[in-house]
Design an enzyme around this catalytic site. Structure first.
Site, short mmCIF file in Angstrom:
data_model
loop_
_atom_site.label_atom_id
_atom_site.label_comp_id
_atom_site.label_asym_id
_atom_site.label_seq_id
_atom_site.Cartn_x
_atom_site.Cartn_y
_atom_site.Cartn_z
N GLY A 150 23.67 -57.45 -61.14
CA GLY A 150 23.94 -56.29 -62.00
C GLY A 150 23.94 -55.24 -61.13
O GLY A 150 23.57 -54.34 -61.44
N ASP A 192 28.00 -58.82 -60.12
CA ASP A 192 28.03 -58.36 -61.23
C ASP A 192 29.03 -59.03 -62.11
O ASP A 192 30.05 -59.75 -61.57
CB ASP A 192 28.24 -56.79 -61.17
N LYS A 228 11.67 -57.17 -73.30
CA LYS A 228 10.98 -56.96 -71.79
C LYS A 228 9.55 -57.66 -71.95
O LYS A 228 9.01 -57.96 -70.98
CB LYS A 228 10.72 -55.17 -71.67
N ASP A 279 28.26 -64.39 -63.41
CA ASP A 279 27.72 -64.20 -64.91
C ASP A 279 26.27 -64.80 -64.75
O ASP A 279 26.08 -65.97 -64.67
CB ASP A 279 28.54 -64.72 -65.94
N TYR A 300 15.05 -54.78 -77.44
CA TYR A 300 14.80 -54.47 -75.96
C TYR A 300 13.49 -54.38 -75.47
O TYR A 300 13.00 -55.23 -74.71
CB TYR A 300 15.50 -53.04 -75.77
N GLY A 309 25.39 -51.53 -61.73
CA GLY A 309 24.94 -50.77 -62.86
C GLY A 309 24.27 -49.55 -62.25
O GLY A 309 24.28 -49.03 -61.22
N GLN A 310 23.40 -48.57 -63.24
CA GLN A 310 23.00 -47.44 -62.71
C GLN A 310 21.80 -47.73 -61.61
O GLN A 310 21.92 -46.94 -60.61
CB GLN A 310 22.28 -46.79 -63.93
P1 NAD Z 1 22.99 -51.00 -66.40
O1 NAD Z 1 23.41 -51.37 -67.70
O2 NAD Z 1 23.46 -49.68 -65.88
O3 NAD Z 1 23.45 -52.12 -65.24
C1 NAD Z 1 23.37 -53.33 -65.73
C2 NAD Z 1 24.50 -54.21 -65.12
O4 NAD Z 1 24.16 -55.68 -65.45
C3 NAD Z 1 25.77 -53.71 -65.31
O5 NAD Z 1 26.55 -53.35 -64.20
C4 NAD Z 1 26.56 -54.87 -66.02
O6 NAD Z 1 27.84 -55.15 -66.11
C5 NAD Z 1 25.67 -55.94 -65.52
N1 NAD Z 1 25.57 -57.31 -66.38
C6 NAD Z 1 25.62 -57.39 -67.78
N2 NAD Z 1 25.84 -58.46 -68.12
C7 NAD Z 1 25.67 -59.30 -66.90
C8 NAD Z 1 25.74 -60.86 -66.90
N3 NAD Z 1 25.89 -61.60 -67.84
N4 NAD Z 1 25.91 -61.26 -65.52
C9 NAD Z 1 26.02 -60.45 -64.64
N5 NAD Z 1 26.06 -58.99 -64.68
C10 NAD Z 1 25.61 -58.70 -65.86
O7 NAD Z 1 21.45 -51.11 -66.37
P2 NAD Z 1 20.45 -50.17 -65.30
O8 NAD Z 1 20.07 -48.93 -66.22
O9 NAD Z 1 20.90 -50.34 -64.16
O10 NAD Z 1 19.28 -51.16 -65.61
C11 NAD Z 1 18.99 -52.35 -64.71
C12 NAD Z 1 17.44 -52.81 -64.99
O11 NAD Z 1 16.50 -51.72 -65.08
C13 NAD Z 1 17.63 -53.51 -66.37
O12 NAD Z 1 16.63 -54.66 -66.66
C14 NAD Z 1 17.05 -52.32 -67.35
O13 NAD Z 1 16.24 -53.07 -68.56
C15 NAD Z 1 15.82 -51.91 -66.47
N6 NAD Z 1 15.45 -50.53 -66.77
C16 NAD Z 1 16.32 -49.47 -66.51
C17 NAD Z 1 15.91 -48.17 -66.92
C18 NAD Z 1 16.75 -47.09 -66.79
O14 NAD Z 1 16.55 -45.90 -67.38
N7 NAD Z 1 18.06 -47.21 -65.97
C19 NAD Z 1 14.65 -48.03 -67.45
C20 NAD Z 1 13.96 -48.98 -67.58
C21 NAD Z 1 14.25 -50.39 -67.28
N1 SER Z 2 15.85 -46.01 -69.92
C1 SER Z 2 15.71 -47.24 -70.73
C2 SER Z 2 16.49 -47.09 -72.24
O1 SER Z 2 16.34 -45.95 -72.59
C3 SER Z 2 14.07 -47.34 -70.68
O2 SER Z 2 14.03 -48.79 -70.50
O3 SER Z 2 16.65 -48.03 -72.47
#
Ligand code: NAD
Ligand code: SER
Length: 314
Positions: free
Chosen positions: A10, A36, A148, A54, A144, A13-14
């Site tokens: 992943g 990714d 989690k 994947d 979600y 992603g962000q």
């Molecule tokens: P995001 O959606 O920006 O990135 C997730 C990445 O996973 C994407 O690039 C997507 O293409 C990839 N992905 C999706 N399905 C896939 C698969 N089957 N195989 C491989 N890659 C795949 O999410 P994020 O914000 O970077 O979050 C990362 C983690 O942190 C997640 O578990 C999320 O729940 C957790 N999280 C994020 C936040 C936040 O505010 N960003 C807050 C709490 C928890």
């Molecule tokens: N930033 C995330 C959301 O809003 C928190 O896990 O889903």
């Protein structure tokens, strides 16, 4: 001493982009493999190895882990809160099976460590709203949050039963400028900075007084690395740690932006995400993380605003 080789799943992603870059600084570019489902984020190009992968395809994942001599996995692939409510089955499937695939492979291949983030979304309307503690009533209302919370217990199970050193943080909403957020309820707090610079106005999908726990990405990356670098005996929580950064409402972030862009204006049009936000705590107590491995945030709202605007202007 084991020579660590890390797989980030992943990575486009962000969080993935910034975490991959930070890990590459720490472990060396060649020792951090980004992966990714989608194409490589441009910010990662030329900084180290990338594979298309994947996480749902356990066999291919296992092959990559063996082929690349992987010793640690950071699993970031997930569907976040807002997108999850549009497709609950898909969210449950990816968020659960992806984690189970990684934990199984970690056990079989005796990986040294696994990182998997949880979220403040585990908490629900019956959890305390202010300074929500590590251990409390937890009754999430989103798919979600349910995924989690279940994931946290799978992590604990694999640690207790098989000795897999899996570590986790309950991230608050994360704010960053390098890579776009992926469909969460807290995404407004990123969009607002972009719109402030481009349009000087923003229509917010949450109401003005919706307080939520938030964190600036540099703090989130540091928290992740500090947790993962901590000696195993310091880790008392094998589900997931509360971590705290700041807490603010849309009205307050708008006021913070107005200190830098005086003619910025905000309006409010709450949608289905308001209900999700209302179910979460407004602030988080991170005393256990502070006591166990010394967690301390650096950024408050105004400091983050200055840094966000400065970097987005570039
Ligand atoms: P995001 O959606 O920006 O990135 C997730 C990445 O996973 C994407 O690039 C997507 O293409 C990839 N992905 C999706 N399905 C896939 C698969 N089957 N195989 C491989 N890659 C795949 O999410 P994020 O914000 O970077 O979050 C990362 C983690 O942190 C997640 O578990 C999320 O729940 C957790 N999280 C994020 C936040 C936040 O505010 N960003 C807050 C709490 C928890
Ligand atoms: N930033 C995330 C959301 O809003 C928190 O896990 O889903």
């Amino acid at each position: 001493m084991v020579k660590e080789k890390i797989l980030v799943i992943g990575a486009s992603g962000q969080i993935g982009v910034e975490l991959t870059l930070a890990l590459r600084k720490l472990y060396g570019n060649a020792n951090v493999v980004a992966s990714d489902l989608r194409e490589q984020n441009p910010l990662l190009e030329g900084t180290g190895p990338y594979v298309s992968l994947d996480v749902m395809n356990k066999e291919m994942l296992h092959v990559q882990v063996i082929r690349q001599n992987i010793t640690q996995i950071y699993l970031l692939a997930a569907i976040l809160s807002a997108t999850g409510e549009k497709n609950p089955n898909l969210a449950w499937h990816l968020n659960m099976q992806g984690l189970l695939n990684v934990l199984d492979i970690a056990r079989e291949e005796k990986l040294t460590k696994v990182y998997w983030p949880s979220s403040i979304a585990v908490f629900g309307p019956t959890s305390p709203k202010q300074h929500c503690p590590q251990q409390t009533v937890i009754e999430p209302i989103t798919v979600y949050g349910i995924s989690k919370y279940a994931g946290e217990f799978w992590c604990n199970y694999f640690f207790q039963r098989y000795g897999v050193d899996v570590r986790s943080l309950r991230y608050p909403g994360l704010i960053s400028y390098k890579s776009a957020p992926g469909g969460g309820t807290t995404d407004y707090a990123v969009e607002i900075y972009h719109e402030a610079l481009e349009e000087k106005k923003y229509e917010c999908f949450l109401s003005e007084d919706t307080y939520l726990p938030m964190m600036y990405m540099p703090d989130a990356i540091r928290a992740t690395l500090e947790l993962m670098e901590a000696p195993a005996e310091k880790i008392s929580i094998r589900t997931s740690y509360n971590v705290a950064g700041m807490s603010f409402s849309p009205k307050e972030i708008a006021a913070s932006i107005q200190k830098n862009i005086p003619d910025f204006s905000i309006s409010y049009k709450p949608d289905y995400r308001q209900n999700i936000a209302n179910s979460w705590p407004q602030s988080i107590d991170a005393t256990v993380a502070a006591n166990d491995w010394g967690w301390k945030p650096e950024f408050d709202l105004d400091k983050m605003t200055v840094d966000m605007l400065e970097n987005l202007r570039k």
